[in-house]
Write a protein that holds these residues in place. Structure first.
Motif, mmCIF file in Angstrom:
data_model
loop_
_atom_site.group_PDB
_atom_site.id
_atom_site.type_symbol
_atom_site.label_atom_id
_atom_site.label_comp_id
_atom_site.label_asym_id
_atom_site.label_seq_id
_atom_site.Cartn_x
_atom_site.Cartn_y
_atom_site.Cartn_z
ATOM 1 N N SER A 193 31.623 -10.337 27.599
ATOM 2 C CA SER A 193 31.232 -10.933 27.645
ATOM 3 C C SER A 193 30.345 -11.308 28.421
ATOM 4 O O SER A 193 30.016 -10.820 29.404
ATOM 5 N N ARG A 194 29.579 -12.856 28.030
ATOM 6 C CA ARG A 194 28.515 -13.509 28.973
ATOM 7 C C ARG A 194 30.154 -14.278 29.099
ATOM 8 O O ARG A 194 29.466 -14.881 30.635
ATOM 9 N N ALA A 197 30.325 -11.871 32.955
ATOM 10 C CA ALA A 197 28.569 -12.141 33.452
ATOM 11 C C ALA A 197 28.740 -12.955 33.831
ATOM 12 O O ALA A 197 27.789 -12.946 34.964
ATOM 13 N N GLY A 198 28.656 -14.735 33.229
ATOM 14 C CA GLY A 198 28.270 -15.784 34.190
ATOM 15 C C GLY A 198 28.756 -15.579 35.149
ATOM 16 O O GLY A 198 28.413 -16.067 36.168
ATOM 17 N N LYS A 199 30.366 -15.438 35.420
ATOM 18 C CA LYS A 199 31.306 -15.388 36.701
ATOM 19 C C LYS A 199 30.442 -14.891 37.851
ATOM 20 O O LYS A 199 30.070 -14.850 38.925
ATOM 21 N N VAL A 275 21.828 -8.652 28.932
ATOM 22 C CA VAL A 275 23.091 -7.348 28.535
ATOM 23 C C VAL A 275 24.377 -8.415 26.943
ATOM 24 O O VAL A 275 24.108 -7.672 26.813
ATOM 25 N N ALA A 276 25.055 -8.769 28.085
ATOM 26 C CA ALA A 276 25.580 -9.312 27.071
ATOM 27 C C ALA A 276 25.412 -10.372 25.562
ATOM 28 O O ALA A 276 25.717 -10.203 24.850
ATOM 29 N N THR A 277 24.510 -10.699 26.105
ATOM 30 C CA THR A 277 23.832 -12.077 24.888
ATOM 31 C C THR A 277 23.373 -10.746 23.537
ATOM 32 O O THR A 277 23.082 -11.508 22.411
ATOM 33 N N ALA A 278 22.169 -9.557 24.129
ATOM 34 C CA ALA A 278 22.389 -8.870 23.243
ATOM 35 C C ALA A 278 23.230 -8.265 22.801
ATOM 36 O O ALA A 278 22.433 -7.987 21.029
#
Length: 360
Positions: A193-194, A197-199, A275-278
């Motif tokens: 999840s984005r 990944a953001g955290k 990668v999460a966005t892809a």
């Protein structure tokens, strides 16, 4: 104030040279202490000297220095030396990160665990060379973290000034450590999840790259609450943008500039925002292909190229670049409503541009 000045903010006020001198002087003293204990510690001193003095952008002490100056702090070599302690926090994190990722190189040279494994093999010692290299990297990384404390306290600042900055320094080191753990956890749980990944990006890199160094400088200068708030509003989005640029370079960067093999983040299985966005933007076949290649240490050049093309086609690269731009704009806007020293304000603007447009 929208374009980087010809002279890098890391080089203004002779900053880079002063940071390097502080680090060189400190390491010379540490080498003397180590070799007085045992000649076998000379390679430890040499490896840390090569790692700390042989490269690095000096961005963290630069953010701290200009944050200090922006809040009205008076320049001194003692302040620069204290802020150079951030380079030991960075060295510790990178040594441990390379070990956890099983990376072969750092800045074009063997990673610390590889360096000591090679030393073991060359000497013909008993036991497992790789196990020795791993142990050495853990201990050298720990030693750098200890030395970050020592340099902060021995730089010559008034103890009351150091005490004021101590909570920021402590929290920063805690954040980067738990961020490293969350990164490892995310890779093994497969969370794509984005949000996750953001955290990870925020705690592993973003906060200790920009926000905490700024707040460290502000604390040393005894800055007002308004300055602290503005630095957080500038530092958090900019730190995230910095990490997103790092993520892009980890997949699309030129090895000659980054000092790392092409597509190294893909082989290491990094669950980044990119990668999460892809993964959100591809069909089921594309998702399967990306997940199959992600974390494959044997991924060859052709495999990296295929995954790069997939990530680009998914729109993830474009979306990540847009997010970098948006975060940077938000960071710069946070500086407009607070009273800061003029030169320091411009330097913080230029640092933001340098940090998010870099190619290494």
């Amino acid at each position: 104030m929208t374009h980087a000045a010809p002279v890098s903010p890391v080089d203004r006020a002779g900053l880079r040279q002063r940071i390097d001198k502080a680090l060189t002087d400190f390491l010379a003293g540490q080498r003397g202490w180590l070799t007085a204990v045992d000649d076998g510690l000379a390679p430890v001193a040499e490896a840390i000297e090569a790692f700390v003095l042989g490269g690095g952008k000096r961005l963290r002490p630069a953010f701290a220095y200009w944050g200090y100056r922006g809040a009205g702090g008076v320049d001194s070599d003692q302040v620069v030396a204290a802020l150079a302690a951030l380079e030991f926090v960075q060295a510790s994190a990178l040594m441990h990160d390379d070990l956890m990722d099983r990376s072969d190189t750092r800045r074009g040279e063997p990673a610390v665990h590889r360096r000591f494994a090679a030393r073991h093999r060359a000497a013909g010692w008993g036991g497992d060379p790789d196990g020795f290299g791993d142990a050495a990297a853990i201990l050298l990384g720990d030693l750098c973290l200890v030395w970050s404390d020592e340099l902060l306290h021995s730089a010559g600042l008034d103890p009351r000034t150091v005490a004021r900055a101590r909570p920021v320094f402590d929290e920063m080191r805690t954040e980067v450590t738990v961020g490293q753990y969350l990164d490892v956890l995310t890779q093994v749980t497969g969370d794509t999840s984005r949000e996750r990944a953001g955290k990870v990006a925020r705690y592993k890199s973003a906060k200790y790259t920009v926000e905490r160094p700024l707040l460290l400088g502000a604390a040393l200068a005894d800055a007002s609450p308004e300055v602290h708030a503005a630095y957080s509003a500038y530092g958090l989005p900019l730190g995230e943008a910095f990490q997103l640029r790092d993520d892009v370079l980890g997949v699309f960067g030129d090895p000659e500039r980054t000092g790392k093999p092409a597509g190294d983040d893909l082989r290491e299985g990094k669950r980044t925002y990119l990668v999460a966005t892809a993964l959100e933007g591809v069909d089921e076949a594309g998702r399967e292909l990306l997940l199959r290649g992600l974390g494959d240490p044997g991924l060859d050049v052709d495999g990296v190229t295929r995954l790069r093309e997939l990530i680009t086609a998914s729109g993830a690269l474009e979306r990540t670049e847009r997010r970098i731009a948006t975060l940077t704009e938000g960071a710069l806007a946070a500086l407009t409503g607070v009273d800061l020293d003029t030169e320091a304000r411009q330097s913080l603007v230029d640092l933001a541009i340098a940090a998010t447009h870099r190619t290494d």
